[in-house]
Design a protein around this motif. Structure first.
Motif, mmCIF file in Angstrom:
data_model
loop_
_atom_site.group_PDB
_atom_site.id
_atom_site.type_symbol
_atom_site.label_atom_id
_atom_site.label_comp_id
_atom_site.label_asym_id
_atom_site.label_seq_id
_atom_site.Cartn_x
_atom_site.Cartn_y
_atom_site.Cartn_z
ATOM 1 N N LEU A 96 53.056 33.217 43.356
ATOM 2 C CA LEU A 96 52.906 34.168 44.451
ATOM 3 C C LEU A 96 54.204 34.842 44.874
ATOM 4 C CD1 LEU A 96 50.196 32.279 46.507
ATOM 5 C CD2 LEU A 96 49.903 34.081 44.798
ATOM 6 N N ASP B 35 54.632 37.475 42.417
ATOM 7 C CA ASP B 35 53.615 38.513 42.607
ATOM 8 C C ASP B 35 53.985 39.448 43.756
ATOM 9 O OD1 ASP B 35 52.066 37.554 40.497
ATOM 10 O OD2 ASP B 35 50.943 36.199 41.790
ATOM 11 N N ILE C 50 45.953 38.787 49.057
ATOM 12 C CA ILE C 50 45.407 37.562 48.479
ATOM 13 C C ILE C 50 44.016 37.391 49.076
ATOM 14 C CG2 ILE C 50 45.687 35.068 48.218
ATOM 15 C CD1 ILE C 50 48.750 35.614 48.683
#
Length: 197
Positions: free
Chosen positions: A44, A47, A60
Motif C-alpha cells: 500500500l 501504491d 481502497i
C-alpha cells in the motif's frame, strides 16, 4: 532490474487501453470487478506513491462476497459515468476482500492477510471506501494515509461529493458536513434537487 512498482505501472500502461472497453463482472471471489480497478502487488505504501507520482490519489475499497450494498455500489454508483469517470481521472482503486486471504503490506510495513488488515483498520461494514490524498505519500499508518472514510454505502450524490472533497482538497478548509451543505445550497440555487440526482 525492474521493481514491482515499475512492473505494475508498465503492465497497466500496456493493458490499460484494452481493459477500458470491458464491463464490470463478478470475479471468482464473488466480488464485483471494474475494468479500471488497479492490479498491484498490494504494497500500500508503494501504491500510494505510484498514484502520487501520476498526480492521482488512492482509493481502497473493502467489499465482501454476497454484500447487497456492494452490488448497489457497482450497479448504481459506478454505473453513473459522472462517478466512474471521476474515479478514473483522479484515483487508483485497490479492491480488498473483508474476509480474503491475500497478503497485503500495510503502510507501516506489516504484511498480513486482507481479513486481518480489515480488523486492524476497524473495517466493520462493506462496502467501506478509504480515500488517501496524494499529499499523504510516505505515511507510515492508515491514520496518516487516510484522508476520508466512507463506512457503508452512500447514494450517488454523497459518494461523488466525498470523492470531490478529497481529490479537490476541500478537506483542508472545511468539514465534510459544511462542504455538503454548501453543495446543497448551490444545487438549490440552480434548481437541482440533490435527492433526485
Amino acid at each position: 532490474m525492474l521493481t514491482r512498482r515499475q512492473f505494475t505501472l508498465s503492465s497497466a500502461a500496456a493493458f490499460g487501453s484494452a481493459s477500458t472497453a470491458l464491463a464490470a463482472m463478478l470475479g471468482d471471489d464473488g466480488l464485483h470487478k471494474q475494468p479500471w480497478f488497479s492490479d498491484t502487488f498490494l504494497e500500500l505504501g508503494d501504491d500510494l506513491a505510484a498514484a502520487a507520482d501520476n498526480g492521482r490519489h488512492l482509493m481502497i475499497l473493502y467489499e465482501q462476497n454476497g454484500c447487497p450494498y456492494c452490488r448497489e455500489l457497482h450497479e448504481v454508483n459506478f454505473a453513473r459515468s459522472e462517478i466512474s469517470d471521476y474515479i478514473k481521472t483522479h484515483f487508483d482503486v485497490i479492491q480488498l476482500d473483508m474476509f480474503g486471504a491475500r497478503e497485503v503490506v500495510d503502510f507501516d510495513g506489516e504484511a498480513l492477510e486482507e481479513r486481518d488488515l480489515a480488523a486492524k483498520w476497524g473495517v466493520n461494514f462493506t462496502p467501506t471506501t478509504i480515500l488517501a490524498h496524494n499529499m499523504n505519500r510516505g505515511a507510515q499508518s492508515i491514520g496518516k494515509a487516510q484522508t476520508f472514510r466512507m463506512p457503508g454505502y452512500l447514494k450517488p450524490f454523497h459518494y461523488l461529493s466525498s470523492l470531490e472533497y478529497v481529490a479537490e482538497a476541500k478537506f483542508e478548509g472545511q468539514t465534510f458536513q459544511r462542504y455538503l451543505q454548501d453543495k446543497f445550497v448551490e444545487l438549490e440555487e440552480r434548481g437541482i434537487d440533490p435527492d433526485v440526482w
